[in-house]
Design an enzyme around this catalytic site. Sequence first.
Site, PDB file in Angstrom:
ATOM      1  N   GLY A   1       0.781  -1.217   0.000  1.00  0.00           N
ATOM      2  CA  GLY A   1       0.000   0.000   0.000  1.00  0.00           C
ATOM      3  C   GLY A   1       0.822   1.280   0.000  1.00  0.00           C
ATOM      4  N   ASP A   2       2.099   1.187   0.326  1.00  0.00           N
ATOM      5  CA  ASP A   2       2.998   2.345   0.279  1.00  0.00           C
ATOM      6  C   ASP A   2       4.426   1.816   0.182  1.00  0.00           C
ATOM      7  OD1 ASP A   2       4.103   4.842   0.306  1.00  0.00           O
ATOM      8  OD2 ASP A   2       3.600   5.318   2.379  1.00  0.00           O
ATOM      9  N   ALA A   3       4.659   1.055  -0.879  1.00  0.00           N
ATOM     10  CA  ALA A   3       5.917   0.316  -1.007  1.00  0.00           C
ATOM     11  C   ALA A   3       7.035   1.187  -1.569  1.00  0.00           C
ATOM     12  CB  ALA A   3       5.702  -0.911  -1.897  1.00  0.00           C
ATOM     13  N   CYS A   4       7.172   2.406  -1.051  1.00  0.00           N
ATOM     14  CA  CYS A   4       8.217   3.311  -1.486  1.00  0.00           C
ATOM     15  C   CYS A   4       9.550   2.955  -0.828  1.00  0.00           C
ATOM     16  CB  CYS A   4       7.829   4.752  -1.163  1.00  0.00           C
ATOM     17  SG  CYS A   4       6.322   5.297  -1.978  1.00  0.00           S
TER      18      CYS A   4
ATOM     19  N   ASN B   1      10.235   2.748   2.985  1.00  0.00           N
ATOM     20  CA  ASN B   1       9.479   1.770   3.760  1.00  0.00           C
ATOM     21  C   ASN B   1      10.000   0.346   3.606  1.00  0.00           C
ATOM     22  OD1 ASN B   1       7.866   3.811   4.701  1.00  0.00           O
ATOM     23  ND2 ASN B   1       6.295   3.519   3.144  1.00  0.00           N
TER      24      ASN B   1
END
Length: 269
Positions: free
Chosen positions: A194-197, A200
């Site tokens: 969901g926020d695999a930047c 992270n």
Amino acid sequence: MTRPPLAAVPSGPVVVPAAVRALAGDDVVTPVWRNELGGVTFRLDGADGTRFAKWVPAGTPEIDLPGEAERLAWVGARAPVPRVLAQGSDDDGTWLVTRAVPGRSAVEPRWVADPVTAAVAIGRGLRALHDALPVASCPFTWAVEDRVTNAHARLARGSGPHEWFPEHRSLPVAEATSRLDDPPAVDRLVVCHGDACVPNTLLHDDGAFAAHVDLGSLGVADRWADLAVAAWSTEWNYGPGYDGHVYAGYGVDPDRERIAYYRLLWDLS
């Protein structure tokens, strides 16, 4: 890409919220990350080890720390993620305290200096997460339909091309929304991060994937919803030319149609 990262290590003085002070006790408190909505993550170092306290100010519905606590508990031992120690709120904000997990963020200088190794590990870590988590029993969703609805709501509130990434600013609003309303067929449903930047993903010192953090949007979606943005984020943190290493680490060829769609969806939603 010229747009800077949306979040970063704090570069100036940071006020420690009273709740975080109370949670820390005698621990040493160090601000380590500030997001674009005013939330701050603090490292708490004490005799019993290291914890992290995420705090967001009241009136920040975009960040759901109670929801993240639920998601981390559901993941449990299926994948390397932080263990929840405490979660709560007061009139000033909401917080989530987790036990530190091994590894260092892929945005640290060590990995900015070795972006190929880091990008490959990001891809491998994302594949490991997608393979480990069971879609059928996941109670959370990151569905395209919900995100498109959110994008339309943001546009209705006045959001527009001036807030978009450079790649999308030349798109007329009507064309951008038309594209959002015509998603590609699902390639493979997985439980997405969901926020695999880049920030992270945690890496071991040898360059191997270690763990994921910040899973507040975890839910079932097409794997390209994660992949497209994970690879895109290497440009924000390392510069251009490393996105292909993410796909290689994951073990998939780039899917240009899905990459374009999910990056636009990310930008507008």
